[in-house]
Design a protein around this motif. Structure first.
Motif, mmCIF file in Angstrom:
data_model
loop_
_atom_site.group_PDB
_atom_site.id
_atom_site.type_symbol
_atom_site.label_atom_id
_atom_site.label_comp_id
_atom_site.label_asym_id
_atom_site.label_seq_id
_atom_site.Cartn_x
_atom_site.Cartn_y
_atom_site.Cartn_z
ATOM 1 N N GLN A 14 0.828 -1.361 0.029
ATOM 2 C CA GLN A 14 0.456 0.202 0.273
ATOM 3 C C GLN A 14 0.737 1.051 -0.061
ATOM 4 O O GLN A 14 1.852 1.226 0.886
ATOM 5 N N SER A 15 0.308 2.244 -1.038
ATOM 6 C CA SER A 15 1.156 3.306 -0.346
ATOM 7 C C SER A 15 1.190 4.253 -0.033
ATOM 8 O O SER A 15 0.175 4.031 1.031
ATOM 9 N N PHE A 23 0.620 -5.855 -5.902
ATOM 10 C CA PHE A 23 0.519 -6.963 -5.336
ATOM 11 C C PHE A 23 2.232 -7.700 -5.993
ATOM 12 O O PHE A 23 1.681 -7.600 -6.806
ATOM 13 N N THR A 24 2.100 -8.418 -4.569
ATOM 14 C CA THR A 24 3.449 -9.250 -5.098
ATOM 15 C C THR A 24 3.736 -10.093 -4.933
ATOM 16 O O THR A 24 2.873 -10.500 -3.756
ATOM 17 N N GLN A 25 4.338 -11.339 -4.896
ATOM 18 C CA GLN A 25 5.068 -12.426 -3.692
ATOM 19 C C GLN A 25 5.865 -12.901 -3.042
ATOM 20 O O GLN A 25 7.207 -11.528 -2.795
ATOM 21 N N SER A 31 12.050 -13.525 4.716
ATOM 22 C CA SER A 31 11.849 -12.464 4.873
ATOM 23 C C SER A 31 10.637 -12.389 6.421
ATOM 24 O O SER A 31 8.989 -12.797 5.333
ATOM 25 N N LYS A 32 10.588 -13.150 7.852
ATOM 26 C CA LYS A 32 9.602 -12.674 8.524
ATOM 27 C C LYS A 32 8.567 -11.431 8.683
ATOM 28 O O LYS A 32 7.637 -10.941 8.967
ATOM 29 N N GLU A 33 10.210 -10.485 8.299
ATOM 30 C CA GLU A 33 9.284 -8.935 8.612
ATOM 31 C C GLU A 33 8.195 -8.762 7.654
ATOM 32 O O GLU A 33 8.335 -8.877 6.873
ATOM 33 N N ARG A 34 7.943 -7.566 8.087
ATOM 34 C CA ARG A 34 6.817 -6.818 6.497
ATOM 35 C C ARG A 34 7.962 -6.013 6.081
ATOM 36 O O ARG A 34 8.935 -5.466 6.123
ATOM 37 N N ILE A 35 7.581 -5.993 4.397
ATOM 38 C CA ILE A 35 8.693 -5.620 3.414
ATOM 39 C C ILE A 35 8.003 -3.929 3.574
ATOM 40 O O ILE A 35 7.255 -3.720 3.501
ATOM 41 N N GLN A 36 9.318 -3.134 3.196
ATOM 42 C CA GLN A 36 8.863 -1.356 2.875
ATOM 43 C C GLN A 36 9.251 -1.363 1.470
ATOM 44 O O GLN A 36 11.366 -2.037 1.758
ATOM 45 N N LEU A 37 9.811 -1.413 0.194
ATOM 46 C CA LEU A 37 9.286 -1.306 -1.285
ATOM 47 C C LEU A 37 9.431 0.501 -1.393
ATOM 48 O O LEU A 37 8.338 0.721 -0.932
ATOM 49 N N LYS A 38 10.602 0.995 -1.866
ATOM 50 C CA LYS A 38 10.127 2.716 -2.579
ATOM 51 C C LYS A 38 10.000 1.993 -3.706
ATOM 52 O O LYS A 38 10.705 1.217 -4.819
ATOM 53 N N LYS A 39 8.497 2.467 -4.787
ATOM 54 C CA LYS A 39 8.023 2.274 -6.097
ATOM 55 C C LYS A 39 7.837 3.425 -6.515
ATOM 56 O O LYS A 39 7.265 4.450 -5.774
ATOM 57 N N MET A 49 7.615 5.896 -0.538
ATOM 58 C CA MET A 49 7.569 4.577 0.048
ATOM 59 C C MET A 49 5.930 3.386 0.571
ATOM 60 O O MET A 49 5.099 4.198 0.313
ATOM 61 N N TYR A 50 6.519 2.714 0.206
ATOM 62 C CA TYR A 50 5.340 1.200 -0.128
ATOM 63 C C TYR A 50 5.412 0.707 1.193
ATOM 64 O O TYR A 50 6.149 -0.591 1.034
ATOM 65 N N LYS A 51 4.398 -0.364 1.540
ATOM 66 C CA LYS A 51 4.351 -0.724 3.622
ATOM 67 C C LYS A 51 3.474 -1.379 2.515
ATOM 68 O O LYS A 51 2.588 -1.932 2.034
ATOM 69 N N GLU A 52 4.041 -3.551 2.908
ATOM 70 C CA GLU A 52 3.055 -4.444 3.295
ATOM 71 C C GLU A 52 1.531 -4.537 3.940
ATOM 72 O O GLU A 52 1.646 -3.130 5.206
#
Length: 56
Positions: A14-15, A23-25, A31-39, A49-52
């Motif tokens: 979510q942005s 949506f991704t896999q 990786s047990k913690e929540r993902i944070q990606l810059k997209k 920043m996009y957060k799980e």
């Protein structure tokens, strides 16, 4: 014999700036913690920043 949880699962990213989401896999074993990606967010037209948010 009971089958364990699947290692790979579909997650929602979510942005932080708008309501847009990707949506991704994710491999839950690695990786047990929540993902944070810059997209790229097409709503605000910049990289944010996009957060799980959850799983499906």
């Amino acid at each position: 014999m009971a089958k364990g949880k699947e290692a790979r699962g579909i997650i929602k990213l979510q942005s932080s700036e708008s309501s847009h989401c990707y949506f991704t896999q994710k491999n839950r074993n690695n990786s047990k913690e929540r993902i944070q990606l810059k997209k790229f967010d097409p709503v605000v037209r910049k990289h944010v920043m996009y957060k799980e948010a959850g799983k499906l």
